[in-house]
Design a protein around this motif. Sequence first.
Motif, PDB file in Angstrom:
ATOM      1  N   GLU A   1       0.962  -1.255   0.064  1.00 38.12           N
ATOM      2  CA  GLU A   1       0.034  -0.151   0.110  1.00 38.12           C
ATOM      3  C   GLU A   1       0.910   1.061   0.156  1.00 38.12           C
ATOM      4  O   GLU A   1       0.793   2.310  -0.677  1.00 38.12           O
ATOM      5  CB  GLU A   1      -0.831  -0.199   1.216  1.00 38.12           C
ATOM      6  CG  GLU A   1      -2.019  -1.028   1.207  1.00 38.12           C
ATOM      7  CD  GLU A   1      -2.681  -1.129   2.482  1.00 38.12           C
ATOM      8  OE1 GLU A   1      -2.676  -0.037   3.106  1.00 38.12           O
ATOM      9  OE2 GLU A   1      -3.578  -2.056   2.567  1.00 38.12           O
ATOM     10  N   VAL A   2       1.823   1.322   0.807  1.00 35.87           N
ATOM     11  CA  VAL A   2       3.040   2.447   0.767  1.00 35.87           C
ATOM     12  C   VAL A   2       3.525   2.476  -0.386  1.00 35.87           C
ATOM     13  O   VAL A   2       3.786   3.699  -0.983  1.00 35.87           O
ATOM     14  CB  VAL A   2       3.616   2.106   2.052  1.00 35.87           C
ATOM     15  CG1 VAL A   2       4.686   3.558   2.189  1.00 35.87           C
ATOM     16  CG2 VAL A   2       3.031   2.019   3.181  1.00 35.87           C
ATOM     17  N   VAL A   3       4.035   1.351  -0.978  1.00 35.80           N
ATOM     18  CA  VAL A   3       4.600   1.671  -2.296  1.00 35.80           C
ATOM     19  C   VAL A   3       3.772   2.070  -3.350  1.00 35.80           C
ATOM     20  O   VAL A   3       4.261   3.063  -4.149  1.00 35.80           O
ATOM     21  CB  VAL A   3       5.328   0.081  -2.993  1.00 35.80           C
ATOM     22  CG1 VAL A   3       5.705   0.190  -4.171  1.00 35.80           C
ATOM     23  CG2 VAL A   3       6.397  -0.252  -1.827  1.00 35.80           C
ATOM     24  N   ALA A   4       2.581   1.600  -3.451  1.00 35.78           N
ATOM     25  CA  ALA A   4       1.549   2.131  -4.374  1.00 35.78           C
ATOM     26  C   ALA A   4       1.299   3.865  -4.220  1.00 35.78           C
ATOM     27  O   ALA A   4       1.374   4.426  -5.139  1.00 35.78           O
ATOM     28  CB  ALA A   4       0.307   1.525  -4.218  1.00 35.78           C
ATOM     29  N   ALA A   5       1.227   4.122  -3.043  1.00 35.05           N
ATOM     30  CA  ALA A   5       1.215   5.698  -2.864  1.00 35.05           C
ATOM     31  C   ALA A   5       2.192   6.341  -3.318  1.00 35.05           C
ATOM     32  O   ALA A   5       2.187   7.393  -3.760  1.00 35.05           O
ATOM     33  CB  ALA A   5       0.907   5.861  -1.228  1.00 35.05           C
ATOM     34  N   LEU A   6       3.427   5.714  -2.909  1.00 35.19           N
ATOM     35  CA  LEU A   6       4.728   6.587  -3.357  1.00 35.19           C
ATOM     36  C   LEU A   6       4.751   6.586  -4.967  1.00 35.19           C
ATOM     37  O   LEU A   6       5.049   7.489  -5.486  1.00 35.19           O
ATOM     38  CB  LEU A   6       6.020   5.850  -2.854  1.00 35.19           C
ATOM     39  CG  LEU A   6       6.413   5.720  -1.595  1.00 35.19           C
ATOM     40  CD1 LEU A   6       7.224   4.820  -1.153  1.00 35.19           C
ATOM     41  CD2 LEU A   6       6.922   7.340  -1.377  1.00 35.19           C
ATOM     42  N   GLN A   7       4.453   5.705  -5.585  1.00 31.20           N
ATOM     43  CA  GLN A   7       4.539   5.585  -7.169  1.00 31.20           C
ATOM     44  C   GLN A   7       3.463   6.128  -7.617  1.00 31.20           C
ATOM     45  O   GLN A   7       3.721   6.960  -8.587  1.00 31.20           O
ATOM     46  CB  GLN A   7       4.442   3.980  -7.621  1.00 31.20           C
ATOM     47  CG  GLN A   7       5.667   3.109  -7.328  1.00 31.20           C
ATOM     48  CD  GLN A   7       5.374   1.564  -7.434  1.00 31.20           C
ATOM     49  OE1 GLN A   7       4.110   1.100  -7.617  1.00 31.20           O
ATOM     50  NE2 GLN A   7       6.359   0.923  -7.964  1.00 31.20           N
ATOM     51  N   ASP A   8       2.522   6.417  -6.908  1.00 29.44           N
ATOM     52  CA  ASP A   8       1.171   7.124  -7.698  1.00 29.44           C
ATOM     53  C   ASP A   8       1.670   8.836  -7.269  1.00 29.44           C
ATOM     54  O   ASP A   8       1.559   9.523  -8.374  1.00 29.44           O
ATOM     55  CB  ASP A   8      -0.118   7.111  -6.651  1.00 29.44           C
ATOM     56  CG  ASP A   8      -1.186   7.927  -7.203  1.00 29.44           C
ATOM     57  OD1 ASP A   8      -1.511   7.777  -8.423  1.00 29.44           O
ATOM     58  OD2 ASP A   8      -1.738   8.853  -6.284  1.00 29.44           O
ATOM     59  N   ARG A   9       2.520   9.132  -6.213  1.00 30.53           N
ATOM     60  CA  ARG A   9       2.663  10.592  -6.068  1.00 30.53           C
ATOM     61  C   ARG A   9       3.849  10.854  -6.745  1.00 30.53           C
ATOM     62  O   ARG A   9       4.255  12.040  -7.414  1.00 30.53           O
ATOM     63  CB  ARG A   9       2.899  10.873  -4.671  1.00 30.53           C
ATOM     64  CG  ARG A   9       3.239  12.410  -4.343  1.00 30.53           C
ATOM     65  CD  ARG A   9       3.276  12.982  -2.894  1.00 30.53           C
ATOM     66  NE  ARG A   9       3.772  14.150  -2.829  1.00 30.53           N
ATOM     67  CZ  ARG A   9       4.154  14.663  -1.919  1.00 30.53           C
ATOM     68  NH1 ARG A   9       4.502  14.102  -0.673  1.00 30.53           N
ATOM     69  NH2 ARG A   9       4.815  15.910  -1.944  1.00 30.53           N
ATOM     70  N   PHE A  10       4.924   9.886  -6.876  1.00 26.20           N
ATOM     71  CA  PHE A  10       6.297   9.959  -7.333  1.00 26.20           C
ATOM     72  C   PHE A  10       6.424   9.077  -8.545  1.00 26.20           C
ATOM     73  O   PHE A  10       7.080   8.130  -8.531  1.00 26.20           O
ATOM     74  CB  PHE A  10       7.298   9.974  -6.474  1.00 26.20           C
ATOM     75  CG  PHE A  10       7.097  10.697  -5.211  1.00 26.20           C
ATOM     76  CD1 PHE A  10       7.193  12.169  -5.283  1.00 26.20           C
ATOM     77  CD2 PHE A  10       7.014  10.094  -4.045  1.00 26.20           C
ATOM     78  CE1 PHE A  10       7.195  13.281  -4.158  1.00 26.20           C
ATOM     79  CE2 PHE A  10       6.644  11.336  -2.908  1.00 26.20           C
ATOM     80  CZ  PHE A  10       6.865  12.571  -3.165  1.00 26.20           C
ATOM     81  N   PRO A  11       5.922   9.227  -9.795  1.00 27.25           N
ATOM     82  CA  PRO A  11       5.881   8.295 -10.673  1.00 27.25           C
ATOM     83  C   PRO A  11       7.090   7.661 -11.349  1.00 27.25           C
ATOM     84  O   PRO A  11       7.485   6.653 -11.749  1.00 27.25           O
ATOM     85  CB  PRO A  11       5.246   8.962 -12.085  1.00 27.25           C
ATOM     86  CG  PRO A  11       4.517  10.027 -11.409  1.00 27.25           C
ATOM     87  CD  PRO A  11       5.272  10.565 -10.269  1.00 27.25           C
TER      88      PRO A  11
END
Length: 316
Positions: free
Chosen positions: A179-189
């Motif tokens: 979940e955290v990785v998905a949030a990081l990738q969403d905000r910082f592609p």
Amino acid sequence: MTKPALTLYLAAPRGFCAGVDRAIKIVEMAIVKWGAPVYVRHEIVHNKFVVDGLREKGAVFVEELDDCPLDRPVIFSAHGVPKAVPAEAARREMIYVDATCPLVSKVHIEAERHHQNGLQMVMIGHQGHPETVGTMGQLPKGEVLLVETAADVARLAPRDPDRLAFITQTTLSVDDTAEVVAALQDRFPNIVGPHKEDICYATTNRQEAVKAMAAKTPAMLVIGAPNSSNSKRLVEVGTRAGCTYSQLVQRAHDIDWRALDGITSIGITAGASAPDVLITEVVDAFRARYDVTVEHVETAVENVEFKVPRVLRDPA
């Protein structure tokens, strides 16, 4: 009096991982090589039974290098230490042995490589945990930003949003971390991830076994220490997977038998720093009260082994 029937599901894999086994061997071999006392900076692994056993053999556990005499060997725990610690030990001309788990060292090397490539690091981990402290301490202050949850990602203020990489603590919940990785990738592609995930094989395997076990029983006990990250994650995974009763116990005497009144099945697993003797102790406690049928829930077979440092293999 007839004992009530109980099906006991025993997770496999469970208990010691290769990194923990190696760290304990390092302390034992150091005591044999240099004699007692041998100093250990921080608990070698997070398990009181293990630490007390090593203390009886001649290990002295301290929190800082300043607590170690210059003329005795010092061992760094399996969780890893900031880069400044071995540098200071070398400056003082101390004998030291690094028992950092090789899979934690892999994360350290990864962070160093990204830093050399000009990327600022984001670490997914638990604030204050020795592994997190050690990993963040591999790079200069400010070069590693810590997040614990997906909500923390929104508050990140990196130097350059397009020049980031992430690493993780090795003992996290696989699902929470995703979940955290998905949030990081969403905000910082453009954020760069590890070539292979940082959560170690032992953590992943134990969590998968818990999920499989939770499908068979509503109750679960995790044998481990309250300061053991991977053990606490197993309790959480059990709860998420549907166990209405998922609890951490250090020893058999910690079991709340009243809470288990009326159960017909229970799952047993153990964190990566819990020895087999404690698992056997808990199983025997159930056998004393129930007519136990043991079923193994195996989701992986582990055959990983890590060598101890050469200084301990060298008889000279």
